[in-house]
Scaffold this active site. Structure first.
Site, short mmCIF file in Angstrom:
data_model
loop_
_atom_site.label_atom_id
_atom_site.label_comp_id
_atom_site.label_asym_id
_atom_site.label_seq_id
_atom_site.Cartn_x
_atom_site.Cartn_y
_atom_site.Cartn_z
N CYS A 150 37.34 40.64 37.10
CA CYS A 150 36.62 39.68 37.72
C CYS A 150 36.03 38.64 36.83
CB CYS A 150 35.60 40.43 38.44
SG CYS A 150 36.42 41.38 39.95
N THR A 152 37.36 34.89 36.79
CA THR A 152 37.28 33.51 37.49
C THR A 152 36.20 33.56 38.65
OG1 THR A 152 39.63 33.30 36.59
CG2 THR A 152 39.00 31.89 38.69
N PRO A 154 34.72 30.21 41.74
CA PRO A 154 35.09 29.10 42.24
C PRO A 154 34.99 27.83 41.57
CG PRO A 154 33.87 30.29 43.99
CD PRO A 154 33.96 31.16 42.55
N SER A 158 39.21 27.62 33.95
CA SER A 158 39.44 27.66 32.45
C SER A 158 38.43 27.69 31.52
CB SER A 158 40.40 26.33 32.22
OG SER A 158 41.75 26.38 32.91
N ARG A 268 47.99 38.62 28.68
CA ARG A 268 48.81 37.49 28.24
C ARG A 268 50.42 38.04 27.94
NH1 ARG A 268 43.96 34.04 25.67
NH2 ARG A 268 43.22 33.33 27.56
N GLN A 362 69.58 27.87 41.79
CA GLN A 362 70.22 26.64 41.76
C GLN A 362 71.93 27.02 41.78
OE1 GLN A 362 69.24 23.60 42.60
NE2 GLN A 362 71.12 22.35 42.25
N GLU A 389 45.66 34.49 33.76
CA GLU A 389 45.46 34.81 32.38
C GLU A 389 45.36 33.77 31.53
OE1 GLU A 389 44.69 37.74 32.86
OE2 GLU A 389 46.22 39.12 33.04
N ARG A 401 44.78 24.24 18.16
CA ARG A 401 43.61 24.35 17.26
C ARG A 401 43.82 25.15 16.23
NH1 ARG A 401 39.41 24.93 22.35
NH2 ARG A 401 39.28 22.65 23.04
#
Length: 406
Positions: A150, A152, A154, A158, A268, A362, A389, A401
């Site tokens: 937990c 993130t 509302p 990022s 990740r 496709q 992630e 960076r």
């Protein structure tokens, strides 16, 4: 449970087993040690026999497959890289990547949840004290308990350091108020690792506490309707004067942001590995389809355009696998560039693997758009991997960076 570990060379001289780890091909077991090949075989057999036949049903009926995941835990997949001392399997991040790649060929959505659960188990094992490890790790390893991450909110995706869920210290407890958004397993998981503000603004004021389901003041929002990842529920996790024992804090106060980011490095790699499994499965489906389907009196595999597309797909697949396994080794060896390498793997692999799956769809023509064909589900399930992630835009910021040294 597996008793295997990656044997990392301590010598500057490259031995043959070390070189093998950097050789890969379209075959996912290429370059793996004998032990890792056995790990992959165990995982792919489980994916094909226990997950793939149910993948469509879980998606359409939004079933959270608890019993199947507990069967996976019996194979050691519940706490893959947590230590054996407290009930984990004790494998490496590279081993975990191999497992998630294999399981995703059976069901991406379910595997992605298992990967998040594993991240949470590792965070408790790595940053918790012995009492916390004894209380939770073995029960997470068996998937008697399920876990959610937990971070993130509302208003802070990022920009995770700006999170506003707060935890006020009161006696021997923290009192939490705030809302977390897009939480995988929300409402179904038993344990929630919550990043909350206990101090100043910014990353230095964040702590990590474990909140157990059933705690007064903990509630959940509606189940979100999604285009993919339907075998795992996604809800808001809401705290309203939610009182949590101070003994549930992981690490020290203000360690929360560091804990969250270290968890995400592995997360990740895990999610990129899930994309890799979907891409491998989709390429296999496309190849089979091209050989069987005929147009103008010839199989589709005989057309040069399709041959060139398959060549690109296979090349991107192998490149993605190398990036992911390289990043996993970087994490296993605590390489100084591990953050950048994990970001590169997540960014590139989730982008390229989505393209592979999209091309596979496709190639199926109109059939690829029908829910009777698995390729469309792989497409829907991995699209979100470019967002969670850490979005791929954020991955590019991290990489640039580092390269630019700014």
């Amino acid at each position: 449970m597996f008793q295997m570990r990656v044997l990392l060379s301590q010598n500057s001289k490259l031995c043959s087993s070390t070189i093998r780890r950097f050789i890969s091909s379209v075959d996912p077991i290429s370059g793996l040690t004998d032990e890792q090949q056995q790990i992959f075989k165990t995982a792919i057999d489980f994916a094909r026999n226990e997950m793939a036949p149910r993948m469509k049903e879980w998606d359409e009926n939004e079933i959270f497959p608890v019993e199947t995941m507990r069967q996976a835990a019996e194979l050691g997949f519940g706490a893959i890289y947590a230590r054996e001392e407290f009930g984990g399997t004790g494998l490496s991040r590279l081993d975990a990547s191999i497992i998630f790649e294999a399981l995703s060929q059976g069901c991406v959505s379910t595997t992605a949840y298992i990967s998040i659960h594993n991240m949470c188990a590792w965070m408790i094992d790595c940053f918790g004290n012995d009492s916390q490890r004894e209380k939770w790790v073995s029960r997470l390893a068996s998937m008697e308990l399920f876990a959610s991450y937990c971070l993130t909110e509302p208003g802070s995706g990022s920009d995770a350091a700006s999170l506003s869920t707060n935890a006020r210290f009161d006696g021997d407890s923290y009192v939490l108020n705030g809302t977390k958004a897009f939480i995988s397993g929300g409402g179904e998981s038993d344990v929630y690792l919550v990043m909350c503000r206990t101090g100043e603004l910014g990353p230095k004021g964040i702590s990590c506490v474990v909140v157990e389901k059933g705690t007064p003041g903990l509630s959940f929002g509606k189940k979100e309707k999604k285009i993919g990842w339907n075998s795992q529920p996604t809800r808001q996790v809401i705290f309203e004067d939610c009182r949590v024992p101070a003994a549930n804090r992981l690490g020290n106060e203000a360690d929360g942001f560091l804990i969250a980011m270290k968890g995400l490095n592995g997360g990740r790699i895990n999610i990129a590995s899930c994309s890799l499994g979907a891409a491998q499965a989709s390429l296999d489906l496309a190849v089979d389809y091209l050989k069987v389907r005929k147009q103008f009196g010839k199989p589709l595999s005989s057309f040069q355009h399709n041959q060139f597309e398959v060549a690109r797909m296979a090349t991107d697949l192998v490149a993605s696998r190398l990036l992911i396994r390289n990043a996993a080794l970087a994490l296993d060896t605590n390489h100084p560039d591990l953050v950048t390498l994990c970001s590169m793997a997540k960014f590139s692999a989730t982008e390229k693997c989505f393209e592979i799956v999209n091309k596979a769809l496709q190639m199926h023509g109109g059939y690829g758009y029908l829910k009777d064909y698995a390729v469309q589900q792989y497409l829907r399930d991995i699209r979100v991997h470019q967002i969670l992630e850490g979005t791929n835009e954020v991955m590019q910021l991290i990489i640039s960076r580092d390269v630019l040294k700014i």
